[in-house]
Design an enzyme around this catalytic site. Structure first.
Site, PDB file in Angstrom:
ATOM      1  N   PHE A 189       0.864  -1.182   0.000  1.00 14.89           N
ATOM      2  CA  PHE A 189       0.000   0.000   0.000  1.00 14.89           C
ATOM      3  C   PHE A 189       0.906   1.240   0.000  1.00 14.89           C
ATOM      4  O   PHE A 189       1.834   1.329   0.800  1.00 14.89           O
ATOM      5  CB  PHE A 189      -0.859  -0.030   1.269  1.00 14.89           C
ATOM      6  CG  PHE A 189      -2.039   0.877   1.230  1.00 14.89           C
ATOM      7  CD1 PHE A 189      -3.255   0.435   0.721  1.00 14.89           C
ATOM      8  CD2 PHE A 189      -1.951   2.177   1.713  1.00 14.89           C
ATOM      9  CE1 PHE A 189      -4.365   1.269   0.700  1.00 14.89           C
ATOM     10  CE2 PHE A 189      -3.052   3.015   1.690  1.00 14.89           C
ATOM     11  CZ  PHE A 189      -4.264   2.565   1.178  1.00 14.89           C
ATOM     12  N   ASP A 209       1.638  -4.969   8.416  1.00 17.10           N
ATOM     13  CA  ASP A 209       0.434  -4.161   8.265  1.00 17.10           C
ATOM     14  C   ASP A 209      -0.735  -5.119   8.112  1.00 17.10           C
ATOM     15  O   ASP A 209      -0.866  -5.789   7.085  1.00 17.10           O
ATOM     16  CB  ASP A 209       0.562  -3.252   7.038  1.00 17.10           C
ATOM     17  CG  ASP A 209      -0.618  -2.306   6.917  1.00 17.10           C
ATOM     18  OD1 ASP A 209      -1.736  -2.690   7.330  1.00 17.10           O
ATOM     19  OD2 ASP A 209      -0.434  -1.192   6.407  1.00 17.10           O
ATOM     20  N   TYR A 225     -11.585   0.592  10.594  1.00 14.26           N
ATOM     21  CA  TYR A 225     -12.718   0.981   9.737  1.00 14.26           C
ATOM     22  C   TYR A 225     -12.978  -0.016   8.618  1.00 14.26           C
ATOM     23  O   TYR A 225     -13.926   0.146   7.869  1.00 14.26           O
ATOM     24  CB  TYR A 225     -12.512   2.403   9.170  1.00 14.26           C
ATOM     25  CG  TYR A 225     -11.173   2.664   8.514  1.00 14.26           C
ATOM     26  CD1 TYR A 225     -10.901   2.202   7.231  1.00 14.26           C
ATOM     27  CD2 TYR A 225     -10.177   3.379   9.173  1.00 14.26           C
ATOM     28  CE1 TYR A 225      -9.682   2.453   6.631  1.00 14.26           C
ATOM     29  CE2 TYR A 225      -8.958   3.630   8.589  1.00 14.26           C
ATOM     30  CZ  TYR A 225      -8.702   3.159   7.311  1.00 14.26           C
ATOM     31  OH  TYR A 225      -7.491   3.391   6.723  1.00 14.26           O
ATOM     32  N   LYS A 226     -12.128  -1.041   8.457  1.00 12.82           N
ATOM     33  CA  LYS A 226     -12.360  -2.044   7.421  1.00 12.82           C
ATOM     34  C   LYS A 226     -13.170  -3.194   8.046  1.00 12.82           C
ATOM     35  O   LYS A 226     -14.339  -3.035   8.345  1.00 12.82           O
ATOM     36  CB  LYS A 226     -11.022  -2.480   6.822  1.00 12.82           C
ATOM     37  CG  LYS A 226     -10.380  -1.335   6.008  1.00 12.82           C
ATOM     38  CD  LYS A 226      -8.980  -1.590   5.529  1.00 12.82           C
ATOM     39  CE  LYS A 226      -8.482  -0.393   4.711  1.00 12.82           C
ATOM     40  NZ  LYS A 226      -7.042  -0.359   4.512  1.00 12.82           N
ATOM     41  N   ARG A 278     -12.492  -5.280  -6.847  1.00 14.23           N
ATOM     42  CA  ARG A 278     -12.362  -6.024  -5.589  1.00 14.23           C
ATOM     43  C   ARG A 278     -13.748  -6.299  -5.042  1.00 14.23           C
ATOM     44  O   ARG A 278     -14.583  -5.397  -4.944  1.00 14.23           O
ATOM     45  CB  ARG A 278     -11.590  -5.208  -4.545  1.00 14.23           C
ATOM     46  CG  ARG A 278     -10.131  -5.043  -4.818  1.00 14.23           C
ATOM     47  CD  ARG A 278      -9.389  -4.539  -3.583  1.00 14.23           C
ATOM     48  NE  ARG A 278     -10.022  -3.386  -2.947  1.00 14.23           N
ATOM     49  CZ  ARG A 278      -9.502  -2.729  -1.921  1.00 14.23           C
ATOM     50  NH1 ARG A 278      -8.350  -3.137  -1.388  1.00 14.23           N
ATOM     51  NH2 ARG A 278     -10.114  -1.685  -1.402  1.00 14.23           N
TER      52      ARG A 278
END
Ligand SMILES: *Cc1c(COP(=O)(O)O)cnc(C)c1O
Length: 423
Positions: free
Chosen positions: A126, A208, A233-234, A383
């Site tokens: 990322f 991560d 938040y995921k 995705r």
């Protein structure tokens, strides 16, 4: 697939089926983007309202009074995640965000010395993580072009653990920073193997875990991982920009924070207002300032649900859903130019499936117009995250049928080939 009704039998037997009704599903949509932003649950909503109520009723006394005193929020919500990540309660703290926490931890754990000055990461990381690594090298006068070793991908989708280990064999590596699950392809890296390889070579290793916590079981303590970060938040469904989390293995708890602030104090001493910091003897030492209380509140509700569901049951259903999605994609979508970019081996797969197609942008838009929410990642990836708490088997069948119908009828050509700002 003869009819979508065939999937209803799977949903009827699903032990997690009841959780779906506890979430707010955006009106009339099928939501496949929970790996970017998890949905609001009634429990999370209630927890936020309770936090507002505590502020309204208690004002300053909310720090130490009420049902959930704010002063201990980082520690309490950290301990509540210990099981999810396979850590001791004292090794997890809720604070900061992914990139901010990575900075705080690199300030402690990246200590170039004795001819070891290089950092190993990978080309599929990322971007924010890479920016953080580059800035820490520059802060120490090291040129990222020379000191940041990015392990290349052999196929543009995945990272081979063998290649990472070969990079760790260099004698000048100080630190390795890797994702648990690659954000684009959804590959799950072999964290225990990489952690053992790093430790055997005296290299500090961090992960991560943004795309794995709440979706994949972890044993961060047992694996000997030095440090880790993730967001809430995921898959943790704590809301947009909700406060993040970090893990520091207990063998490092004496180290003290590289970036110090009063919130990293031993809780008993914090309000002594001494001019020297006495760091907490836990991962709490890596907190810096006052936590965003309202930005953490939802976690009290959402973590309760995750624990009730249990990470093993979540993983089992997640794999069943992604298996089904891959199987249906092979059968119905491959003839239409789609390719599955996610590893087929369940042990190498996180919680989402990457479908690749040259017209991915237009197809994403056409799918959204039909009320199905995926996300797009450049250059050609759609995705789809069938989050086990709120996705039915039937929804997986429906998304595949929608993709088939869109491409067969060229409906996607009615949409512009321009991606949206966020997804
Ligand atoms: C979502 C995500 C981020 C985002 O970082 P923030 O600091 O929370 O904005 C970083 N890294 C990975 C791997 C991610 O998936």
């Amino acid at each position: 697939m003869t009819s979508l009704d065939d999937f209803d039998a799977l949903d009827e037997r699903d032990p997690l089926a009841q959780f779906r009704d506890r979430f707010y599903l955006p009106n009339g949509t099928l939501y496949f983007d929970g790996n970017s932003l998890g949905l609001l649950s009634r429990e999370a909503e209630r927890a936020v309202l309770e936090a507002l109520d505590a502020w309204r009723q208690l004002a300053i006394d909310g720090w130490t009074g009420g049902a959930r005193p704010w002063f201990y929020l980082g520690e309490e919500l950290g301990a509540a995640q210990a099981e999810l990540v396979g850590a001791k309660p004292s090794e997890v703290i809720v604070t900061g965000g992914i990139t901010v926490n990575l900075h705080a931890l690199l300030a402690t754990f990246f200590r170039p010395a004795d001819g070891r000055s290089r950092v190993v990461a990978d080309t599929l990381d990322f971007p924010s993580d890479l920016y953080a690594l580059q800035s820490h090298l520059r802060l120490r006068g090291l040129d990222p072009a020379e000191h940041l070793l990015l392990v290349p991908s052999r196929d543009g989708r995945t990272i081979d653990e063998e290649d990472v280990i070969a990079a760790l064999d260099r004698p000048d590596v100080a630190l390795a920073w890797l994702p648990s699950v690659l954000y684009r392809s959804g590959q799950l890296l072999d964290m225990p193997r990489l952690a053992a390889a790093a430790r055997a070579r005296g290299i500090t290793i961090g992960f991560d875990c943004a795309h794995s916590v709440g979706s994949v079981p972890h044993h961060l303590h047992e694996w000997g991982v030095d440090f880790a970060v993730w967001c809430t938040y995921k898959y943790l469904n704590a809301g947009p920009g909700a406060v993040g989390s970090l893990f520091v293995h207990e063998r490092h708890h004496g180290l003290g924070p590289g970036l110090a602030g009063w919130w990293g104090s031993d809780k008993q001493r914090q309000f002594d207002m001494a001019s020297e910091l006495t760091p907490a003897a836990t991962a709490g030492a890596w907190q810096i300032g006052t936590p965003p209380v309202l930005g953490a509140a939802a976690l009290y509700g959402s973590l309760g649900m995750l624990r009730e569901a249990g990470v093993d049951r979540l993983r089992a259903k997640s794999l069943a859903l992604t298996n089904l999605l891959i199987e249906l994609a092979d059968r119905y979508l491959a003839p239409l130019g789609f390719e599955v970019g996610t590893p087929r081996d369940a042990d190498r797969r996180g919680g989402h499936v990457a479908l690749e197609h040259p017209a991915a942008v237009r197809i994403t838009r056409a799918l959204k117009a039909r009320g199905i929410i995926p996300d797009f990642r450049p250059p050609n990836v759609i995705r789809l995250a069938p989050v086990p708490l709120y996705t039915r088997y039937r929804d997986v069948g429906e998304v595949v049928m929608a993709l088939k119908s869109i491409v067969e009828s060229n409906q996607h050509l009615e949409f512009a080939d321009e991606r949206a700002t966020v997804a």
